[in-house]
Design a protein around this motif. Structure first.
Motif, PDB file in Angstrom:
ATOM      1  N   ILE A   1       0.837  -1.208   0.000  1.00 39.70           N
ATOM      2  CA  ILE A   1       0.000   0.000   0.000  1.00 39.70           C
ATOM      3  C   ILE A   1       0.878   1.268   0.000  1.00 39.70           C
ATOM      4  O   ILE A   1       0.762   2.110  -0.873  1.00 39.70           O
ATOM      5  CB  ILE A   1      -0.980   0.009   1.196  1.00 39.70           C
ATOM      6  N   ASN A   2       1.782   1.328   1.000  1.00 39.45           N
ATOM      7  CA  ASN A   2       2.592   2.543   1.119  1.00 39.45           C
ATOM      8  C   ASN A   2       3.751   2.533   0.133  1.00 39.45           C
ATOM      9  O   ASN A   2       4.762   1.873   0.360  1.00 39.45           O
ATOM     10  CB  ASN A   2       3.137   2.679   2.542  1.00 39.45           C
ATOM     11  N   MET A   3       3.550   3.270  -0.964  1.00 35.23           N
ATOM     12  CA  MET A   3       4.598   3.357  -1.990  1.00 35.23           C
ATOM     13  C   MET A   3       4.666   4.783  -2.507  1.00 35.23           C
ATOM     14  O   MET A   3       3.650   5.492  -2.501  1.00 35.23           O
ATOM     15  CB  MET A   3       4.257   2.414  -3.160  1.00 35.23           C
ATOM     16  N   PRO A   4       5.850   5.211  -2.961  1.00 33.63           N
ATOM     17  CA  PRO A   4       5.934   6.566  -3.520  1.00 33.63           C
ATOM     18  C   PRO A   4       5.237   6.635  -4.886  1.00 33.63           C
ATOM     19  O   PRO A   4       4.927   5.595  -5.478  1.00 33.63           O
ATOM     20  CB  PRO A   4       7.445   6.782  -3.653  1.00 33.63           C
ATOM     21  N   ILE A   5       5.043   7.820  -5.363  1.00 35.70           N
ATOM     22  CA  ILE A   5       4.431   8.140  -6.668  1.00 35.70           C
ATOM     23  C   ILE A   5       2.949   7.720  -6.709  1.00 35.70           C
ATOM     24  O   ILE A   5       2.078   8.552  -6.833  1.00 35.70           O
ATOM     25  CB  ILE A   5       5.198   7.544  -7.870  1.00 35.70           C
TER      26      ILE A   5
ATOM     27  N   ASN B   1      -8.852  -8.715  -3.189  1.00 38.82           N
ATOM     28  CA  ASN B   1      -9.432 -10.019  -2.820  1.00 38.82           C
ATOM     29  C   ASN B   1      -8.891 -10.526  -1.489  1.00 38.82           C
ATOM     30  O   ASN B   1      -9.573 -11.240  -0.770  1.00 38.82           O
ATOM     31  CB  ASN B   1      -9.129 -11.055  -3.896  1.00 38.82           C
ATOM     32  N   GLU B   2      -7.644 -10.189  -1.211  1.00 39.85           N
ATOM     33  CA  GLU B   2      -7.011 -10.645   0.046  1.00 39.85           C
ATOM     34  C   GLU B   2      -6.254  -9.484   0.661  1.00 39.85           C
ATOM     35  O   GLU B   2      -5.683  -8.645  -0.060  1.00 39.85           O
ATOM     36  CB  GLU B   2      -6.014 -11.779  -0.243  1.00 39.85           C
ATOM     37  N   TYR B   3      -6.220  -9.450   1.987  1.00 39.65           N
ATOM     38  CA  TYR B   3      -5.510  -8.387   2.692  1.00 39.65           C
ATOM     39  C   TYR B   3      -4.583  -9.042   3.711  1.00 39.65           C
ATOM     40  O   TYR B   3      -5.047  -9.620   4.691  1.00 39.65           O
ATOM     41  CB  TYR B   3      -6.524  -7.481   3.385  1.00 39.65           C
ATOM     42  N   ILE B   4      -3.298  -8.990   3.430  1.00 42.67           N
ATOM     43  CA  ILE B   4      -2.315  -9.648   4.314  1.00 42.67           C
ATOM     44  C   ILE B   4      -1.454  -8.572   4.981  1.00 42.67           C
ATOM     45  O   ILE B   4      -0.947  -7.679   4.315  1.00 42.67           O
ATOM     46  CB  ILE B   4      -1.436 -10.629   3.501  1.00 42.67           C
ATOM     47  N   THR B   5      -1.319  -8.712   6.308  1.00 46.06           N
ATOM     48  CA  THR B   5      -0.517  -7.707   7.014  1.00 46.06           C
ATOM     49  C   THR B   5       0.893  -8.211   7.308  1.00 46.06           C
ATOM     50  O   THR B   5       1.105  -9.400   7.470  1.00 46.06           O
ATOM     51  CB  THR B   5      -1.197  -7.307   8.350  1.00 46.06           C
TER      52      THR B   5
ATOM     53  N   ASP C   1      -8.464   0.101   7.406  1.00 41.07           N
ATOM     54  CA  ASP C   1      -7.572  -0.017   6.230  1.00 41.07           C
ATOM     55  C   ASP C   1      -7.944  -1.260   5.427  1.00 41.07           C
ATOM     56  O   ASP C   1      -8.004  -1.232   4.201  1.00 41.07           O
ATOM     57  CB  ASP C   1      -6.103  -0.109   6.670  1.00 41.07           C
ATOM     58  N   ARG C   2      -8.163  -2.349   6.147  1.00 42.73           N
ATOM     59  CA  ARG C   2      -8.544  -3.608   5.498  1.00 42.73           C
ATOM     60  C   ARG C   2      -9.859  -3.436   4.732  1.00 42.73           C
ATOM     61  O   ARG C   2      -9.968  -3.793   3.567  1.00 42.73           O
ATOM     62  CB  ARG C   2      -8.702  -4.703   6.566  1.00 42.73           C
ATOM     63  N   GLU C   3     -10.850  -2.844   5.441  1.00 39.69           N
ATOM     64  CA  GLU C   3     -12.171  -2.666   4.816  1.00 39.69           C
ATOM     65  C   GLU C   3     -12.096  -1.788   3.580  1.00 39.69           C
ATOM     66  O   GLU C   3     -12.760  -2.043   2.585  1.00 39.69           O
ATOM     67  CB  GLU C   3     -13.147  -2.088   5.835  1.00 39.69           C
ATOM     68  N   ARG C   4     -11.264  -0.755   3.669  1.00 43.18           N
ATOM     69  CA  ARG C   4     -11.115   0.170   2.542  1.00 43.18           C
ATOM     70  C   ARG C   4     -10.540  -0.560   1.324  1.00 43.18           C
ATOM     71  O   ARG C   4     -11.054  -0.439   0.215  1.00 43.18           O
ATOM     72  CB  ARG C   4     -10.185   1.318   2.952  1.00 43.18           C
ATOM     73  N   ALA C   5      -9.478  -1.344   1.575  1.00 44.37           N
ATOM     74  CA  ALA C   5      -8.833  -2.064   0.469  1.00 44.37           C
ATOM     75  C   ALA C   5      -9.791  -3.088  -0.147  1.00 44.37           C
ATOM     76  O   ALA C   5      -9.883  -3.202  -1.367  1.00 44.37           O
ATOM     77  CB  ALA C   5      -7.579  -2.753   0.980  1.00 44.37           C
ATOM     78  N   LEU C   6     -10.519  -3.784   0.696  1.00 44.38           N
ATOM     79  CA  LEU C   6     -11.458  -4.802   0.189  1.00 44.38           C
ATOM     80  C   LEU C   6     -12.612  -4.139  -0.563  1.00 44.38           C
ATOM     81  O   LEU C   6     -13.078  -4.647  -1.581  1.00 44.38           O
ATOM     82  CB  LEU C   6     -11.977  -5.685   1.326  1.00 44.38           C
TER      83      LEU C   6
ATOM     84  N   LEU D   1      -3.480   1.437  -2.919  1.00 43.41           N
ATOM     85  CA  LEU D   1      -4.941   1.561  -2.981  1.00 43.41           C
ATOM     86  C   LEU D   1      -5.387   2.217  -4.289  1.00 43.41           C
ATOM     87  O   LEU D   1      -6.381   1.811  -4.886  1.00 43.41           O
ATOM     88  CB  LEU D   1      -5.454   2.352  -1.774  1.00 43.41           C
ATOM     89  N   LYS D   2      -4.602   3.215  -4.712  1.00 35.42           N
ATOM     90  CA  LYS D   2      -4.905   3.886  -5.990  1.00 35.42           C
ATOM     91  C   LYS D   2      -4.766   2.867  -7.125  1.00 35.42           C
ATOM     92  O   LYS D   2      -5.592   2.822  -8.041  1.00 35.42           O
ATOM     93  CB  LYS D   2      -3.912   5.043  -6.167  1.00 35.42           C
ATOM     94  N   LEU D   3      -3.724   2.060  -7.007  1.00 32.42           N
ATOM     95  CA  LEU D   3      -3.482   1.036  -8.034  1.00 32.42           C
ATOM     96  C   LEU D   3      -4.659   0.045  -8.086  1.00 32.42           C
ATOM     97  O   LEU D   3      -5.163  -0.273  -9.169  1.00 32.42           O
ATOM     98  CB  LEU D   3      -2.170   0.291  -7.749  1.00 32.42           C
ATOM     99  N   VAL D   4      -5.102  -0.403  -6.908  1.00 32.19           N
ATOM    100  CA  VAL D   4      -6.226  -1.358  -6.844  1.00 32.19           C
ATOM    101  C   VAL D   4      -7.456  -0.745  -7.521  1.00 32.19           C
ATOM    102  O   VAL D   4      -8.112  -1.383  -8.356  1.00 32.19           O
ATOM    103  CB  VAL D   4      -6.565  -1.723  -5.371  1.00 32.19           C
TER     104      VAL D   4
END
Lengths: 124, 277
Positions: free
Chosen positions: A56-60, A102-106, A92-97, A64-67
């Motif tokens: 999730i946390n990436m520059p540029i 499809n899957e959220y791994i921490t 965060d999980r709910e937002r991504a889903l 989440l934007k990518l998803v």
């Protein structure tokens, strides 16, 4: 044997290596790496993938934007997406889903969790 | 005269009657003897027929005995097989547990391999520090932590990198002072007894891992907070800390040495250029 193409989007080279090394244990996967969301989108437009793993946390461009962009692209509407992140909060999980993951791994990274998710989503 | 002849006739008829009765008695006796003989014969036959089942019973009881033995034998065999099945099941469970353990160990070794590979993939000091931070976040699951290196001139630990907290906020710590200083002096890993209710204190971390090359400590990794989803350390973490500390230490040491020599080299080169111009 079928070959599945997997895109790994992760800005940390160490983390990316860890994921790629783990995925190499599954036979029949071709793994392509991307440094961030933008690099990921470029690779998605020039190729066809069966699965996407992203941080999730990436520059540029963050994960989440990518998803969200991937889900709005008819070509990748149905492609499974696995999010691997340090963000462990429920919202965060709910937002991504909700965005279409499809899957959220921490993190910290647990190889078996990643391998299980990939196998399940690719029906291996 | 006639009266005596009547008497004679009477006597002879009574004699005949008596003879008749005697004959009948003799016939009856004869019949009784016959009946007796017949009954004795019958009895003998019956005794014979009774004697025969005795042998059969012996046969049956022998067969029953054999069957009983066979049943006992089969019961024993069944118990033995059930015992073996139980043993195999236990072994299976052991193997399954062992498989999970080996899988975990395998994963840990793979992670460690990648971590050490990354640590030794560069001689750039800053890059090495960045890799250490990534490893601690991604493999250990720390949210707030710092890396402090030993300044041998001042004998103090100085903060050089951090995550979740500002590097400048981390204190310089003299060797031997407090939890961090003592861990540096002893070279022993420090783990807080209980994480519940812990309040961040830069001099009292949750964990302090000395970065050692053999017995020589060159710095420490101090952790103040773990990721929300990570509430405690597991056995793999302790192994990872120890193994990582060695690899991180040599990577930091060699990259620092390389950076220093590069700097010295450029200084000398500058002097030489100055002198030769």
């Amino acid at each position: 044997m079928d070959v599945y193409k997997v895109l790994v989007v992760e800005d940390s080279p160490t983390m990316r290596q860890l994921i790629v090394f783990a995925l190499k244990r599954i036979r029949g996967l071709r793994i392509i790496e991307a440094n961030d969301g933008v690099d990921g989108l470029k690779k998605l437009s020039s190729d066809t993938f069966d699965l996407i793993l992203t941080d999730i946390n990436m520059p540029i461009m963050d994960g989440l934007k990518l998803v969200s962009m991937v889900r709005n692209n008819p070509k990748y509407k149905e492609v499974p997406i696995v999010v691997i992140t340090t963000e462990g909060a429920v919202e965060d999980r709910e937002r991504a889903l909700a965005l279409g993951a499809n899957e959220y791994i921490t993190k910290p990274i647990q190889t078996t969790q990643i391998l299980d998710a990939v196998k399940r989503l690719l029906s291996l | 005269m006639s009266r005596s002849s009547d008497d004679n006739n009477n006597i002879s008829s009574r004699g005949e009657e008596f003879l008749q009765i005697f004959k009948k008695g003799a016939d009856f006796t004869h019949e009784l003897l016959k009946e007796n003989e017949r009954l004795r014969y019958r009895m003998l036959k019956l005794e014979e027929s009774i004697a025969l089942p005795d042998d059969d019973e012996a046969d049956v009881s022998h067969e029953a005995m054999q069957l009983r033995l066979k049943i006992e034998e089969l019961e024993k065999e069944k118990e033995e097989i059930l015992g073996r099945v139980r043993k195999v099941e236990e072994e299976n469970e052991d193997f399954a547990n062992r498989y999970v353990e080996i899988e975990e160990e395998n994963n840990m070794l793979a992670n460690l391999y990648i971590a050490s590979f990354q640590l030794h993939s560069t001689l750039d000091f800053k890059e090495v520090l960045q890799i250490i931070l990534e490893i601690v976040i991604n493999l250990i699951g720390a949210e707030e932590f710092g890396v402090l290196l030993l300044d041998e001139k001042t004998n103090k630990l100085e903060p050089v990198a951090s995550e979740g907290v500002s590097t400048s906020a981390l204190p310089s710590i003299p060797v031997g002072q407090g939890i961090i200083g003592e861990a540096t002096e002893s070279g022993e890993n420090y783990f807080i007894d209980s994480m519940t209710g812990y309040q961040r204190d830069f001099e009292k971390p949750l964990v302090c891992i000395p970065l050692k090359i053999k017995e020589h400590v060159i710095g420490v990794v101090v952790i103040y907070k773990l990721l929300v989803q990570k509430d405690e350390f597991n056995s793999v973490d302790y192994e990872l800390f120890t193994l990582l500390a060695g690899h991180a230490a040599t990577a930091v040491f060699s990259s620092r040495l390389y950076s220093d020599s590069e700097r010295k080299l450029s200084t000398i080169q500058g002097f030489i250029d100055l002198l030769t111009k």
